[in-house]
Write a protein that holds these residues in place. Sequence first.
Motif, PDB file in Angstrom:
ATOM      1  N   ALA A  42       0.821  -1.213   0.000  1.00 19.72           N
ATOM      2  CA  ALA A  42       0.000   0.000   0.000  1.00 19.72           C
ATOM      3  C   ALA A  42       0.851   1.256   0.000  1.00 19.72           C
ATOM      4  CB  ALA A  42      -0.929   0.002   1.213  1.00 19.72           C
ATOM      5  N   LEU A  43       1.950   1.233   0.747  1.00 21.42           N
ATOM      6  CA  LEU A  43       2.811   2.409   0.855  1.00 21.42           C
ATOM      7  C   LEU A  43       3.865   2.462  -0.244  1.00 21.42           C
ATOM      8  CD1 LEU A  43       3.265   2.421   4.737  1.00 21.42           C
ATOM      9  CD2 LEU A  43       1.815   3.920   3.378  1.00 21.42           C
ATOM     10  N   GLY A  44       4.118   1.318  -0.877  1.00 16.93           N
ATOM     11  CA  GLY A  44       5.055   1.299  -1.999  1.00 16.93           C
ATOM     12  C   GLY A  44       6.505   1.167  -1.602  1.00 16.93           C
ATOM     13  N   TYR A  45       6.785   0.592  -0.414  1.00 22.69           N
ATOM     14  CA  TYR A  45       8.155   0.461   0.079  1.00 22.69           C
ATOM     15  C   TYR A  45       8.354  -0.919   0.681  1.00 22.69           C
ATOM     16  CZ  TYR A  45       8.641   5.518  -0.326  1.00 22.69           C
ATOM     17  OH  TYR A  45       8.695   6.800  -0.808  1.00 22.69           O
ATOM     18  N   GLU A  46       9.499  -1.509   0.393  1.00 23.96           N
ATOM     19  CA  GLU A  46       9.858  -2.773   1.028  1.00 23.96           C
ATOM     20  C   GLU A  46      10.419  -2.514   2.419  1.00 23.96           C
ATOM     21  OE1 GLU A  46      10.112  -6.643   1.858  1.00 23.96           O
ATOM     22  OE2 GLU A  46       9.115  -5.761   0.096  1.00 23.96           O
ATOM     23  N   ASN A  47      11.187  -1.431   2.568  1.00 22.84           N
ATOM     24  CA  ASN A  47      11.743  -1.040   3.862  1.00 22.84           C
ATOM     25  C   ASN A  47      11.065   0.257   4.295  1.00 22.84           C
ATOM     26  OD1 ASN A  47      13.207  -0.376   6.122  1.00 22.84           O
ATOM     27  ND2 ASN A  47      15.195  -0.295   5.101  1.00 22.84           N
ATOM     28  N   LEU A  48      10.186   0.181   5.282  1.00 22.23           N
ATOM     29  CA  LEU A  48       9.402   1.354   5.673  1.00 22.23           C
ATOM     30  C   LEU A  48      10.251   2.427   6.346  1.00 22.23           C
ATOM     31  CD1 LEU A  48       6.029  -0.198   6.891  1.00 22.23           C
ATOM     32  CD2 LEU A  48       6.767   0.434   4.590  1.00 22.23           C
ATOM     33  N   GLU A  49      11.432   2.063   6.842  1.00 19.27           N
ATOM     34  CA  GLU A  49      12.301   3.082   7.434  1.00 19.27           C
ATOM     35  C   GLU A  49      12.757   4.100   6.385  1.00 19.27           C
ATOM     36  OE1 GLU A  49      15.478   1.750  10.008  1.00 19.27           O
ATOM     37  OE2 GLU A  49      14.236   0.094  10.742  1.00 19.27           O
ATOM     38  N   ASP A  50      12.749   3.702   5.107  1.00 18.27           N
ATOM     39  CA  ASP A  50      13.114   4.652   4.044  1.00 18.27           C
ATOM     40  C   ASP A  50      12.163   5.844   4.039  1.00 18.27           C
ATOM     41  OD1 ASP A  50      15.151   2.965   3.298  1.00 18.27           O
ATOM     42  OD2 ASP A  50      14.075   2.091   1.590  1.00 18.27           O
ATOM     43  N   ILE A  51      10.892   5.614   4.372  1.00 16.94           N
ATOM     44  CA  ILE A  51       9.931   6.724   4.460  1.00 16.94           C
ATOM     45  C   ILE A  51      10.327   7.653   5.588  1.00 16.94           C
ATOM     46  CG2 ILE A  51       7.517   7.341   4.889  1.00 16.94           C
ATOM     47  CD1 ILE A  51       6.724   4.615   3.740  1.00 16.94           C
ATOM     48  N   GLY A  52      10.723   7.070   6.710  1.00 14.22           N
ATOM     49  CA  GLY A  52      11.128   7.881   7.858  1.00 14.22           C
ATOM     50  C   GLY A  52      12.316   8.765   7.555  1.00 14.22           C
ATOM     51  N   TRP A  53      13.289   8.232   6.796  1.00  6.51           N
ATOM     52  CA  TRP A  53      14.454   9.048   6.450  1.00  6.51           C
ATOM     53  C   TRP A  53      14.077  10.186   5.516  1.00  6.51           C
ATOM     54  CZ3 TRP A  53      18.020   9.059   9.707  1.00  6.51           C
ATOM     55  CH2 TRP A  53      18.441   7.898  10.361  1.00  6.51           C
ATOM     56  N   LYS A  54      13.103   9.940   4.624  1.00  4.76           N
ATOM     57  CA  LYS A  54      12.607  11.035   3.780  1.00  4.76           C
ATOM     58  C   LYS A  54      11.987  12.131   4.639  1.00  4.76           C
ATOM     59  CE  LYS A  54      11.464   8.836  -0.628  1.00  4.76           C
ATOM     60  NZ  LYS A  54      10.382   8.603  -1.601  1.00  4.76           N
ATOM     61  N   LEU A  55      11.143  11.728   5.574  1.00  2.82           N
ATOM     62  CA  LEU A  55      10.489  12.699   6.451  1.00  2.82           C
ATOM     63  C   LEU A  55      11.526  13.435   7.293  1.00  2.82           C
ATOM     64  CD1 LEU A  55       7.783  13.834   7.478  1.00  2.82           C
ATOM     65  CD2 LEU A  55       7.751  12.008   9.177  1.00  2.82           C
ATOM     66  N   TYR A  56      12.526  12.713   7.769  1.00  2.00           N
ATOM     67  CA  TYR A  56      13.598  13.312   8.561  1.00  2.00           C
ATOM     68  C   TYR A  56      14.317  14.419   7.787  1.00  2.00           C
ATOM     69  CZ  TYR A  56      18.503  13.664   9.933  1.00  2.00           C
ATOM     70  OH  TYR A  56      19.745  14.139  10.231  1.00  2.00           O
ATOM     71  N   ARG A  57      14.632  14.144   6.513  1.00  2.67           N
ATOM     72  CA  ARG A  57      15.377  15.131   5.730  1.00  2.67           C
ATOM     73  C   ARG A  57      14.576  16.401   5.489  1.00  2.67           C
ATOM     74  NH1 ARG A  57      17.381  10.374   3.189  1.00  2.67           N
ATOM     75  NH2 ARG A  57      15.711  10.404   1.639  1.00  2.67           N
ATOM     76  N   ILE A  58      13.250  16.275   5.510  1.00  3.23           N
ATOM     77  CA  ILE A  58      12.407  17.451   5.305  1.00  3.23           C
ATOM     78  C   ILE A  58      12.200  18.210   6.608  1.00  3.23           C
ATOM     79  CG2 ILE A  58      10.041  18.150   4.769  1.00  3.23           C
ATOM     80  CD1 ILE A  58      10.128  15.811   2.681  1.00  3.23           C
ATOM     81  N   LEU A  59      11.946  17.474   7.692  1.00  3.32           N
ATOM     82  CA  LEU A  59      11.708  18.142   8.968  1.00  3.32           C
ATOM     83  C   LEU A  59      12.993  18.683   9.584  1.00  3.32           C
ATOM     84  CD1 LEU A  59       9.120  15.742  10.666  1.00  3.32           C
ATOM     85  CD2 LEU A  59       8.683  17.910   9.523  1.00  3.32           C
ATOM     86  N   ARG A  60      14.124  18.007   9.326  1.00  5.17           N
ATOM     87  CA  ARG A  60      15.393  18.399   9.934  1.00  5.17           C
ATOM     88  C   ARG A  60      16.446  18.632   8.861  1.00  5.17           C
ATOM     89  NH1 ARG A  60      14.274  19.475  15.344  1.00  5.17           N
ATOM     90  NH2 ARG A  60      13.046  17.776  16.231  1.00  5.17           N
ATOM     91  N   PRO A  61      16.219  19.543   7.934  1.00  2.00           N
ATOM     92  CA  PRO A  61      17.201  19.740   6.859  1.00  2.00           C
ATOM     93  C   PRO A  61      18.491  20.344   7.397  1.00  2.00           C
ATOM     94  CG  PRO A  61      15.530  21.459   6.784  1.00  2.00           C
ATOM     95  CD  PRO A  61      15.092  20.482   7.853  1.00  2.00           C
ATOM     96  N   GLU A  62      19.603  19.868   6.859  1.00  4.24           N
ATOM     97  CA  GLU A  62      20.892  20.439   7.239  1.00  4.24           C
ATOM     98  C   GLU A  62      21.119  21.729   6.461  1.00  4.24           C
ATOM     99  OE1 GLU A  62      23.853  17.504   6.603  1.00  4.24           O
ATOM    100  OE2 GLU A  62      22.971  16.089   8.021  1.00  4.24           O
ATOM    101  N   VAL A  63      21.696  22.710   7.119  1.00  2.00           N
ATOM    102  CA  VAL A  63      21.961  23.994   6.461  1.00  2.00           C
ATOM    103  C   VAL A  63      23.166  23.831   5.546  1.00  2.00           C
ATOM    104  CG1 VAL A  63      22.576  26.409   6.807  1.00  2.00           C
ATOM    105  CG2 VAL A  63      21.045  25.257   8.437  1.00  2.00           C
ATOM    106  N   PRO A  64      23.013  24.075   4.221  1.00  2.00           N
ATOM    107  CA  PRO A  64      24.163  23.921   3.313  1.00  2.00           C
ATOM    108  C   PRO A  64      25.229  24.967   3.609  1.00  2.00           C
ATOM    109  CG  PRO A  64      22.274  24.871   2.160  1.00  2.00           C
ATOM    110  CD  PRO A  64      21.784  24.474   3.524  1.00  2.00           C
ATOM    111  N   GLN A  65      26.490  24.530   3.591  1.00  2.00           N
ATOM    112  CA  GLN A  65      27.603  25.425   3.915  1.00  2.00           C
ATOM    113  C   GLN A  65      28.254  26.012   2.661  1.00  2.00           C
ATOM    114  OE1 GLN A  65      28.326  26.242   7.107  1.00  2.00           O
ATOM    115  NE2 GLN A  65      26.570  24.976   7.681  1.00  2.00           N
ATOM    116  N   THR A  66      28.091  25.343   1.524  1.00  2.29           N
ATOM    117  CA  THR A  66      28.752  25.813   0.311  1.00  2.29           C
ATOM    118  C   THR A  66      27.736  25.883  -0.832  1.00  2.29           C
ATOM    119  OG1 THR A  66      29.307  23.603  -0.484  1.00  2.29           O
ATOM    120  CG2 THR A  66      30.866  24.632   1.038  1.00  2.29           C
TER     121      THR A  66
END
Length: 482
Positions: free
Chosen positions: A75-99
């Motif tokens: 239903a979600l389209g993922y074999e490893n559901l933690e991959d969804i969590g990492w996507k959400l993490y990158r959006i909620l906690r984006p790192e500030v680019p330095q260069t």
Amino acid sequence: MPFKSLQEFVRELESRGELVRIREPLSPILEITEVIDRVSKMPGGGKALLFENVEGYDIPIVANLYGSEKRIKLALGYENLEDIGWKLYRILRPEVPQTFLEKLKRLPELKKLNDAIPRVVKKAPVQEVVDRDPDLFFLPIPQCWPKDGGRYITFGQVITKDPESGIRNVGLYRLQVLDGKHLAVHWQIHKDGNHHFWKAKRLGKRLEVAVAIGGESPLPYVASAPLPPEVDEYLFAGIVMERPVELVKGITVDIEYPANAEIVVEGYVDPREELVDEGPFGDHTGYYTPVDKYPRMHVTAIVRRRSPVYLHTIVGIPPQEDKYLGWATERIFLPLIKFNLPEVVDYHLPAEGGFHNFCFVSIKKRFPGHAFKVAYALLGLGLMSLEKHIVVLDDWINVQDMGEVLWAWGNNVDPARDVQILKGPIDVLDHATNEVGFGGKMVIDATTKWKEEGYTREWPEVIRMDEEVKRKIDELWEKLGL
């Protein structure tokens, strides 16, 4: 990839042998529940069920659709559901680019976020039929258990907007049918829908509501996800699907809802009205939740496909379908927990504990009292604050294996030293506490104890076989005929 509609998902499950058609006439009053309950308790969660002959209705009911690890991954389209969590993490906690180069690298990620924003369309399958003089009894809404207060919509995406900010919330809240034109909305005190209601009450405004059944295959799950209040659930669904959720403007409400849903109930809650009796309801605790006061929703329209399918779920003594919804949440949100607490290896919220009675967490222990530090931090993370028992274990314990958990808990804990009793917010469905929503909590340190933690003896060594012997037996294993 996730499926664009409930019926598309159903067809795919049938092609994979994951769905059974029930052609025998069955009543939506209790009988369908008995079948679902038996199937959901089969090993692995049983099959999805399509009840084609619901007595008194032309609309079929589909249930246990998300009731296995295989089906919820599909239903979600993922074999490893933690991959969804990492996507959400990158959006909620984006790192500030330095260069400048780092900024350029961020562009594809930002584009994906932009592509996930819900898209409003003008025509929608869910509005093929519009009934402005609605009757809820037209829908095959079941009564699940004998002492339930009536029929309940149990798998509806309940959509509201914050009366001040306009931010949308989508929650999975049960709704009791009071009569053909009214529902009681079970907005618990810790839920965002309840916050919208009380804001509307303070402002003296009506709160418009839409209840969507079906849509893209991730949507019923997403409604249950414990997202931060500022994160739109349909944006999250778009991130999961890597394409926008298609929404359509309501007919009688200023709310957008899934264009590919099967059925949508439109209406409003007037916070100036008296609350109404809701319940009893056979709940996921395995007990009936007693009657309490909740808002009344006035139904102003029902829109639907010409030939819809009604999505239903039941809760009761576990395991049920919600075991796998909870499991998905556990896996998806592990990366966010690890971001806040890097020492966490894994955690488990067993369905048998209603997801809020027990939390087993394994950590890489680095200092005295580390177990308690992690437990207190978990109690400060969103709906983890409702956990009643937190047991902290060493990193090499598999918290998904109850045998290992009980072995470590029983061997490593001295209750006089390793248990702390606290007080705090508790799930309002918990009947064990003296007060609704407030009661005791237990934190248990089941890790290996250090001298600095008051352990005065020599901690024994765990029995482990010699590695060379293990390798030799591995090589001989097939020859042993075992």
